[in-house]
Design a protein around this motif. Structure first.
Motif, PDB file in Angstrom:
ATOM      1  N   GLU A  65       0.879  -1.225  -0.198  1.00  0.00           N
ATOM      2  CA  GLU A  65       0.038   0.001  -0.009  1.00  0.00           C
ATOM      3  C   GLU A  65       0.801   1.225   0.280  1.00  0.00           C
ATOM      4  OE1 GLU A  65      -2.952  -0.077   3.081  1.00  0.00           O
ATOM      5  OE2 GLU A  65      -3.351  -1.878   2.798  1.00  0.00           O
ATOM      6  N   ASN A  66       0.661   2.331  -1.007  1.00  0.00           N
ATOM      7  CA  ASN A  66       1.489   3.182  -1.218  1.00  0.00           C
ATOM      8  C   ASN A  66       3.123   2.930  -1.017  1.00  0.00           C
ATOM      9  OD1 ASN A  66      -0.924   5.311  -0.878  1.00  0.00           O
ATOM     10  ND2 ASN A  66      -0.846   4.722   1.437  1.00  0.00           N
ATOM     11  N   GLY A  67       3.185   1.851  -1.794  1.00  0.00           N
ATOM     12  CA  GLY A  67       4.541   1.602  -2.077  1.00  0.00           C
ATOM     13  C   GLY A  67       5.328   0.629  -1.097  1.00  0.00           C
ATOM     14  N   TYR A  68       4.602   0.363   0.056  1.00  0.00           N
ATOM     15  CA  TYR A  68       5.140  -0.284   1.393  1.00  0.00           C
ATOM     16  C   TYR A  68       4.468  -1.548   1.504  1.00  0.00           C
ATOM     17  CZ  TYR A  68       7.695   4.008   2.087  1.00  0.00           C
ATOM     18  OH  TYR A  68       8.593   5.185   2.068  1.00  0.00           O
ATOM     19  N   ALA A 137       9.931   3.985  -1.924  1.00  0.00           N
ATOM     20  CA  ALA A 137       8.549   3.397  -2.193  1.00  0.00           C
ATOM     21  C   ALA A 137       8.573   3.710  -3.618  1.00  0.00           C
ATOM     22  CB  ALA A 137       7.608   4.200  -1.216  1.00  0.00           C
ATOM     23  N   GLU A 138       9.061   4.908  -3.899  1.00  0.00           N
ATOM     24  CA  GLU A 138       8.822   5.224  -5.363  1.00  0.00           C
ATOM     25  C   GLU A 138       9.605   4.455  -6.276  1.00  0.00           C
ATOM     26  OE1 GLU A 138       8.064   8.376  -2.462  1.00  0.00           O
ATOM     27  OE2 GLU A 138       9.928   7.432  -2.772  1.00  0.00           O
ATOM     28  N   GLY A 143       7.661  -3.345  -3.276  1.00  0.00           N
ATOM     29  CA  GLY A 143       7.342  -2.773  -1.854  1.00  0.00           C
ATOM     30  C   GLY A 143       7.925  -3.496  -0.589  1.00  0.00           C
TER      31      GLY A 143
END
Length: 313
Positions: A65-68, A137-138, A143
């Motif tokens: 979620e959101n890169g993690y 995360a980007e 992730g």
């Protein structure tokens, strides 16, 4: 290993794989115990206290979620480890963290950095790994936070993770030396260069040899240096150590790894240690755990030869 600080070792088990992309590293602490870690350290004249295993959330095995992936679980485990490592250092004991996946380097090293700030010690981190673990995360393709701890320690990421030690960044890139690197994502590579991490990759080791590599990595270590080793078992060639979830061919041989550990031991400055990413589910009759324990024995002073002085060049 000459001072009172380093004569008492505390084993801290952290049985989790929440930061990894494969299950099984949660069994690493027990595999190291079964392979006789406490006994070999005692044979080196050390007092060993096994603190058992820390407790934390189970692995939810969810997508990122959101890169993690598993952000809250990773945070909880690392906060618990930070407290445990810092407590041992405050009591003049040498913490040995038994992982668990390498996202745990965030908790252990942030505690070591906090201790160094409080005690006025210089910090040198030796990151022994096939991977730079400098993703964000980007940039991350997965992730998985075990690919991000060095970036997080250097302040790249959300405050909930970068601020675990009370100071952001917990460490500066110039305090870290990475050794054995041979797998870096393209965006991660650019970020490593931007932040000036000193990386001794496998080409450097092939060209210059492990002795020269370690001389350079240890340059500047003195009596006021706290030397922390973060040992990811995938540092080793998979022919030597198959029991990891992220094997990368072309790593150090057993003899090169022994030399690496012996030269660290020769400094007498080792003050904390992580042993990460051992995955018994992928091992063969606990072979990788036995190899890791043998290398740790060298790290704490076992040498191949009995000699009074190092050979001259």
């Amino acid at each position: 290993m000459t001072d009172a600080f380093s004569r008492t070792v505390s084993l801290i088990g952290v049985p989790t794989d929440v930061g990894a992309g494969a299950r099984g590293a949660s069994m690493g602490p027990e595999a190291l115990r079964v392979a006789g870690l406490a006994e070999v350290l005692q044979a080196q004249g050390l007092r060993v206290h096994d603190r058992g295993n820390l407790a934390g959330p189970s692995n939810p095995w969810q997508p990122p979620e959101n890169g993690y992936r598993h952000f809250e679980a990773v945070k909880a485990w690392n906060e618990a480890l930070h407290g445990a490592v810092f407590d041992e250092l405050q009591q003049a004991r040498l913490p040995v963290v038994l992982g668990g996946d390498h996202c745990l380097g965030l908790g252990s090293i942030s505690a070591v950095a906090r201790h160094c700030r409080a005690s006025g010690k210089k910090l040198r981190v030796l990151w022994l790994d096939a991977h730079a673990d400098f993703n964000t995360a980007e940039l991350t393709p997965s992730g998985n936070i075990h690919g991000m701890p060095v970036a997080l320690l250097c302040g790249l990421g959300p405050a909930a993770l970068t601020g675990i030690g009370g100071t952001t960044p917990a460490v500066r890139p110039d305090q870290i030396r990475q050794i054995g690197i041979r797998s870096v994502d393209p965006g991660e590579k650019r970020l490593v260069h931007e932040h000036g991490l000193e990386v001794f990759d496998m080409r450097y080791i092939d060209e210059m040899g492990m002795r020269h590599t370690m001389e350079q990595a240890l340059l500047g270590v003195d009596d006021n240096t706290h030397l922390h080793v973060s040992f990811d078992v995938d540092f080793l060639d998979p022919e030597v150590a198959p029991g990891v979830g992220t094997t990368v061919r072309g790593g150090p041989t057993d003899r090169e790894a022994q030399l690496c550990m012996e030269m660290i031991a020769d400094t007498g400055r080792l003050a904390s240690l992580d042993v990460m990413e051992l995955n018994p589910a992928l091992d063969v009759r606990n072979r990788t755990a036995e190899v890791a324990v043998d290398l740790i024995e060298s790290l704490f002073g076992k040498s191949t030869l009995m000699r009074k002085t190092a050979p001259r060049a």
